[in-house]
Design a protein around this motif. Structure first.
Motif, PDB file in Angstrom:
ATOM      1  N   THR A  90       7.524  -1.954  -5.394  1.00 34.60           N
ATOM      2  CA  THR A  90       7.176  -3.203  -4.728  1.00 34.60           C
ATOM      3  C   THR A  90       7.428  -4.378  -5.682  1.00 34.60           C
ATOM      4  O   THR A  90       7.651  -4.177  -6.878  1.00 34.60           O
ATOM      5  N   ALA A  91       7.370  -5.590  -5.121  1.00 31.37           N
ATOM      6  CA  ALA A  91       7.618  -6.780  -5.952  1.00 31.37           C
ATOM      7  C   ALA A  91       6.606  -6.851  -7.102  1.00 31.37           C
ATOM      8  O   ALA A  91       6.965  -7.172  -8.240  1.00 31.37           O
ATOM      9  N   THR A  92       5.345  -6.525  -6.801  1.00 30.20           N
ATOM     10  CA  THR A  92       4.314  -6.556  -7.837  1.00 30.20           C
ATOM     11  C   THR A  92       4.607  -5.515  -8.919  1.00 30.20           C
ATOM     12  O   THR A  92       4.509  -5.806 -10.111  1.00 30.20           O
ATOM     13  N   GLU A  93       4.989  -4.313  -8.489  1.00 31.47           N
ATOM     14  CA  GLU A  93       5.295  -3.257  -9.465  1.00 31.47           C
ATOM     15  C   GLU A  93       6.515  -3.612 -10.307  1.00 31.47           C
ATOM     16  O   GLU A  93       6.584  -3.271 -11.487  1.00 31.47           O
ATOM     17  N   TYR A  94       7.462  -4.293  -9.672  1.00 32.68           N
ATOM     18  CA  TYR A  94       8.678  -4.709 -10.390  1.00 32.68           C
ATOM     19  C   TYR A  94       8.296  -5.637 -11.546  1.00 32.68           C
ATOM     20  O   TYR A  94       8.713  -5.430 -12.692  1.00 32.68           O
ATOM     21  N   LEU A  95       7.487  -6.629 -11.241  1.00 35.89           N
ATOM     22  CA  LEU A  95       7.065  -7.557 -12.303  1.00 35.89           C
ATOM     23  C   LEU A  95       6.158  -6.847 -13.311  1.00 35.89           C
ATOM     24  O   LEU A  95       6.238  -7.102 -14.521  1.00 35.89           O
ATOM     25  N   ASP A  96       5.312  -5.959 -12.807  1.00 41.08           N
ATOM     26  CA  ASP A  96       4.400  -5.234 -13.701  1.00 41.08           C
ATOM     27  C   ASP A  96       5.191  -4.379 -14.700  1.00 41.08           C
ATOM     28  O   ASP A  96       4.833  -4.319 -15.886  1.00 41.08           O
ATOM     29  N   ASP A 124       3.390 -13.713  -0.446  1.00 42.23           N
ATOM     30  CA  ASP A 124       3.232 -12.892   0.758  1.00 42.23           C
ATOM     31  C   ASP A 124       4.024 -11.589   0.693  1.00 42.23           C
ATOM     32  O   ASP A 124       3.817 -10.699   1.513  1.00 42.23           O
ATOM     33  N   ALA A 125       4.956 -11.524  -0.244  1.00 42.08           N
ATOM     34  CA  ALA A 125       5.812 -10.327  -0.342  1.00 42.08           C
ATOM     35  C   ALA A 125       5.408  -9.450  -1.520  1.00 42.08           C
ATOM     36  O   ALA A 125       6.185  -8.604  -1.953  1.00 42.08           O
ATOM     37  N   ALA A 126       4.179  -9.633  -2.003  1.00 40.40           N
ATOM     38  CA  ALA A 126       3.749  -8.916  -3.213  1.00 40.40           C
ATOM     39  C   ALA A 126       3.859  -7.406  -3.072  1.00 40.40           C
ATOM     40  O   ALA A 126       4.227  -6.711  -4.013  1.00 40.40           O
ATOM     41  N   GLN A 127       3.548  -6.900  -1.871  1.00 43.17           N
ATOM     42  CA  GLN A 127       3.571  -5.445  -1.669  1.00 43.17           C
ATOM     43  C   GLN A 127       4.817  -4.982  -0.911  1.00 43.17           C
ATOM     44  O   GLN A 127       4.870  -3.854  -0.426  1.00 43.17           O
ATOM     45  N   THR A 128       5.786  -5.869  -0.804  1.00 43.79           N
ATOM     46  CA  THR A 128       7.035  -5.508  -0.119  1.00 43.79           C
ATOM     47  C   THR A 128       7.950  -4.752  -1.084  1.00 43.79           C
ATOM     48  O   THR A 128       8.043  -5.117  -2.262  1.00 43.79           O
TER      49      THR A 128
END
Lengths: 315, 286
Positions: A90-96, A124-128
């Motif tokens: 997900t976008a969050t995991e990518y940044l993480d 809004d796309a954090a978990q996309t």
């Protein structure tokens, strides 16, 4: 401050970059333009330490990219022209993931990632899933990744390629904000209108050689042509004579007989004087729109023939 | 507490979130179970009316399981590892990883550990099958542990070979080809050399043919398992008698040498991989 010192890069007999020398002041936004294969990406990859110069050196805030690449990397955020994806992230995991690679502490990560997503408009796309993001969203996520460690220097390779108009505007606004924060930004792009709007300095390359490096204002000052679009409320053919007295040639456009395209050399009267002359001659001017094609004209002139190049200053 | 290696975490998540990993694991377990069933049936058919299996039957089933597991690990480890770095290049994420604060050693260890962990998952999943041989008899815990160590050491070596080729090539398919060629070369060429060398150089190894063979075959996991099966019945688990230039000396058992050789070459491959990822530095302006 970034200083390119006679930087050259060769691959066998192919000279990708030839003796590039320039000094970029802190906080500048530098646009790299040139035809395909001109050495833009090579220059950016040299700056990011991904490749080493064949000769010469680049000094970033006193650090050599040749001798101290790891410390230079800490100062640079890089956004390549392609957006590499990892499956099932997900976008969050990518940044993480990149925050972890940057050895960021867990508390800092959990604080900065939502902020960064919000900053690049992806809250809004954090978990996309990253794979399902649109091109524009992926580009913004990539920019967010490049900004994670708060670098002083941003290196962006074709950041607007493939973006729709809305995404381009959003990206441009974001880059304006980053410039206002004092970051030094390098942008390679083929979209000259975007560069004209964003950049303080321009570096023009062709066949690996430096054609020109100067501030945008200086570079566009020496373009040979300036264009103005004038729309009239009703027919007034005398506009051609009035424009001629100011050094401009006027031609009605093919699609609209009430709209004239005025073009003049740099020796022509300035635009304000031209407008005053038109109004004084009772020309029914409805709109008067200078065409911002100066950078394109400069680019075309500088990269067209060697003779024209030599006529230009700073070449 | 120090964070887990981010490359390892991402690789494991990425790998286990895709159905491919589950299908691969299921396929490997199906293969192992099918072969053990075949061996089991063959043993049953040879009992000639005897009412029960004996220890020998259990040992045969156990050995077939170990060799099948080794075959699967020999295929899985290099194929998975070969895509680790070259796959990053293909996905165009390699530059981004290199530009982070991760050191080359972190990247190489993360990639190696991820593939090794998957092999460990597979070998662990074999435990219920191995347990069946205990019920039949003929296998003790020490022997089982020894085989697990040989299999995992082999998995580590083949993973490191895969990662090494992955750092040298631009595509996963090329890296896979080189890695498999290297491993097959080791597995196929070495036994040929062991058989041919005593004939070509009879004087050199006149009285110690078996010893030289054992030493050379120490990097051949299949030979190690087969030799160890024989040796474990006649000597101790940890040591073996070797004859070198007419002198008989006690040395480590063949499986111990095999594990040590695997670890040594794993370290060599990892060091070479790290060197490949280390950016060249120079004195600066020239």
């Amino acid at each position: 401050m970034i200083e390119f010192r006679s930087v050259s890069k060769s691959y066998g007999n192919t000279h990708a970059l030839v003796s590039l020398s320039c000094v970029i002041p802190r906080g500048a936004t530098v646009g790299l333009i040139g035809p395909n294969g001109s050495g833009k990406t090579t220059a950016l990859r040299l700056l990011t330490t991904l490749i080493t110069p064949t000769s010469g050196d680049i000094i970033v805030d006193g650090l050599s990219v040749c001798a101290d690449p790891s410390h230079v990397r800490q100062r640079i955020g890089y956004m390549p022209d392609t957006f590499g994806v990892y499956e099932s992230m997900t976008a969050t995991e990518y940044l993480d993931f990149y925050a972890r690679c940057g050895t960021m502490a867990p508390a800092q990560r959990s604080a900065i990632i939502p902020l960064m997503l919000a900053r690049v408009g992806l809250a809004d796309a954090a978990q996309t899933a990253v794979m399902s993001l649109s091109r524009g969203m992926a580009q913004r996520l990539s920019l967010g990744r490049a900004l994670l460690h708060n670098p002083d220097i941003l290196v962006l390779d074709e950041p607007a390629s493939g973006l729709d108009p809305r995404a381009r505007i959003e990206l441009r606004n974001l880059l304006h904000a980053l410039h206002d924060e004092g970051k030094t930004i390098f942008i390679s792009s083929h979209i000259l209108s975007d560069l004209a709007d964003l950049c303080t300095h321009m570096l023009i390359l062709e066949h690996g050689k430096t054609i020109a490096y100067d501030t945008l204002a200086n570079m566009t000052r020496f373009t040979h042509q300036q264009s103005i679009s004038v729309a009239l409320t009703h027919h007034a053919p005398t506009i051609i004579d009035v424009a001629a007295t100011c050094g401009y040639s006027a031609h009605p456009t093919a699609t609209d007989p009430l709209r004239y395209a005025l073009s003049g050399s740099t020796l022509a009267t300035d635009r304000a004087t031209l407008l005053r002359a038109l109004l004084a001659a009772d020309i029914p001017v409805h709109t008067f729109a200078p065409q911002e094609a100066a950078l394109e004209q400069a680019f075309l002139q500088m990269t067209s023939t060697d003779q024209q190049m030599q006529e230009l200053p700073n070449a | 507490m120090r964070d887990i290696n981010p490359v390892l975490l991402r690789e494991l998540r990425g790998r286990l979130r895709t159905p491919r990993s589950y299908w691969l694991l299921c396929g490997a377990l199906f293969l192992v179970s099918s072969i053990s069933l075949l061996i089991y049936s063959a043993e049953y058919a040879t009992m000639n009316g005897q009412p029960t299996f004996n220890g020998s039957s259990g040992h045969t089933v156990f050995l077939s399981l170990v060799i099948t597991a080794l075959v699967v690990v020999t295929a899985i480890a290099p194929i998975m590892a070969a895509g680790s770095i070259s796959g990053e290049r293909e996905r165009q994420t390699f530059d981004l990883i290199v530009l982070t604060q991760l050191r080359p050693i972190d990247i190489v260890l993360g990639k190696t550990a991820a593939t090794f962990a998957y092999c460990l998952l597979f070998v662990t999943a074999l435990t219920p099958f191995m347990a069946i041989t205990f019920l039949i008899g003929g296998v003790d815990v020490g022997e089982l542990a020894m085989m697990y160590i040989v299999i995992m050491s082999t998995a580590l070596l083949y993973t490191c070979i895969g990662v090494y080729w992955s750092t040298r090539t631009q595509t996963a398919i090329t890296a896979t080809g080189y890695a498999l060629a290297t491993i097959l070369g080791m597995l196929l060429v070495l036994p040929v050399l062991v058989l041919v060398l005593p004939e070509v150089l009879p004087g050199w190894i006149a009285d110690s043919t078996t010893t030289w063979r054992q030493l050379m075959l120490a990097i051949h996991p299949f030979a190690t398992i087969i030799f160890t099966q024989d040796a474990i019945r006649t000597s101790t688990v940890w040591t073996n008698q070797y004859t070198i230039f007419g002198v008989t000396v006690a040395g480590p058992a063949m499986w111990v040498m095999s594990v040590a050789v695997s670890w040594f070459w794993s370290c060599v491959c990892s060091i070479l991989s790290i060197r490949r990822l280390t950016p060249p530095t120079s004195k600066g302006a020239s």
